[in-house]
Design a protein around this motif. Structure first.
Motif, mmCIF file in Angstrom:
data_model
loop_
_atom_site.group_PDB
_atom_site.id
_atom_site.type_symbol
_atom_site.label_atom_id
_atom_site.label_comp_id
_atom_site.label_asym_id
_atom_site.label_seq_id
_atom_site.Cartn_x
_atom_site.Cartn_y
_atom_site.Cartn_z
ATOM 1 N N ASP A 1 0.791 -1.233 0.000
ATOM 2 C CA ASP A 1 0.000 0.000 0.000
ATOM 3 C C ASP A 1 0.820 1.279 0.000
ATOM 4 N N ASP A 2 2.155 1.164 -0.071
ATOM 5 C CA ASP A 2 2.968 2.369 -0.247
ATOM 6 C C ASP A 2 4.343 1.985 -0.798
ATOM 7 N N GLU A 3 5.098 2.991 -1.200
ATOM 8 C CA GLU A 3 6.396 2.729 -1.815
ATOM 9 C C GLU A 3 7.385 2.136 -0.821
ATOM 10 N N LYS A 4 7.250 2.481 0.462
ATOM 11 C CA LYS A 4 8.188 1.986 1.470
ATOM 12 C C LYS A 4 8.160 0.467 1.554
ATOM 13 N N ILE A 5 6.973 -0.117 1.635
ATOM 14 C CA ILE A 5 6.900 -1.575 1.750
ATOM 15 C C ILE A 5 7.281 -2.232 0.422
ATOM 16 N N ALA A 6 6.969 -1.583 -0.689
ATOM 17 C CA ALA A 6 7.384 -2.120 -1.990
ATOM 18 C C ALA A 6 8.906 -2.173 -2.082
ATOM 19 N N ASN A 7 9.551 -1.080 -1.695
ATOM 20 C CA ASN A 7 11.017 -1.033 -1.750
ATOM 21 C C ASN A 7 11.647 -2.063 -0.820
ATOM 22 N N ARG A 8 11.054 -2.224 0.356
ATOM 23 C CA ARG A 8 11.594 -3.180 1.322
ATOM 24 C C ARG A 8 11.472 -4.610 0.793
ATOM 25 N N LEU A 9 10.314 -4.959 0.260
ATOM 26 C CA LEU A 9 10.134 -6.293 -0.305
ATOM 27 C C LEU A 9 11.103 -6.535 -1.457
ATOM 28 N N ASP A 10 11.290 -5.529 -2.280
ATOM 29 C CA ASP A 10 12.201 -5.649 -3.421
ATOM 30 C C ASP A 10 13.623 -5.956 -2.948
#
Length: 243
Positions: free
Chosen positions: A109-118
């Motif tokens: 739901d936000d770029e922070k969690i997307a970046n972390r998962l990546d």
């Protein structure tokens, strides 16, 4: 230890849900295989989940990181686990390391969690992780999810800036009582059109995860490709009693 009655009841309920999902797809002029049923096993014992697995089902969903980490090693490796709860970035590594068969995170739901998962996927050297962008279509403050106006931007970020993630579509959770409305479904469908237009991808390549126990048939008729069904298969949640 799960009772025989609980196992048999869940397996029978699964068969009913799958049949209803296929009929809903047919009413919408779609193929039965166009709909995935995620059996949401939150709070349910491993024995009952295994019974549903033995009935032929392979796709299961969990809401809590620790619960999924505890359950996954006790169950067959070919289960396709979906994480459908809110994921804090500091728990991403534990989730991916603890559940090698994690197939999808539905709740980005936000770029922070997307970046972390990546980053975690890259660090672990595991296969790319499928993700859905969670959209708050009801406008409720109690719900996680990006505002519909921000879904294109977040989807674009995942697809273009997170090489270890596979943008796979959009997800929404319904109103406060966890049943959606046609308005919520229509909003997510509109978001998909905007996202696909912006990213230049066909709509059939962008999943819609909407619909739960109370409304999954309606959701399928309105375009859902992924329904999250828990209590209709497994019965009421079993939360520990508070002292």
């Amino acid at each position: 230890m799960a009772s025989v009655a609980a196992v048999e009841g869940a397996a029978a309920a699964l068969r009913s849900v799958l049949s209803r999902a296929q009929q809903a797809a047919a009413r919408a002029g779609r193929a039965p295989e166009s709909v995935r049923v995620v059996a949401v096993s939150k709070t349910k014992p491993v024995g009952v989940i295994r019974g549903v697995y033995d009935a032929g089902h392979r796709c299961f969903g969990e809401n809590y990181v620790q619960e999924l980490i505890d359950k996954a090693p006790q169950l067959p490796e070919d289960i396709e686990w979906h994480f459908i709860g809110n994921l804090q970035s500091n728990k991403a590594k534990a989730l991916l390391a603890g559940v090698p068969s994690l197939d999808m995170v539905e709740s980005v739901d936000d770029e922070k969690i997307a970046n972390r998962l990546d980053r975690v996927v890259a660090d672990l050297g595991r296969r790319p992780l499928k993700v859905l962008v969670q959209v708050n279509t009801s406008g409720e403050e109690s719900k996680f999810g990006v505002d519909p106006s921000g879904c294109v931007g977040l989807a674009k970020h995942v697809k273009l800036s997170c090489p270890n993630l596979v943008f796979s579509g959009l997800m929404t959770i319904g109103m406060l009582d966890y049943s959606s409305t046609p308005e919520n479904f229509k909003a997510l469908t509109s978001c998909r059109k905007e996202v696909c237009d912006e990213l230049g991808i066909p709509e059939e390549q962008c999943e819609l995860s909407m619909g739960m126990s109370a409304d999954f048939e309606q959701a399928i008729e309105m375009g859902s490709t992924n329904v999250r069904v828990g209590s209709t298969i497994f019965g009421a949640r079993e939360y520990p009693k508070k002292n």
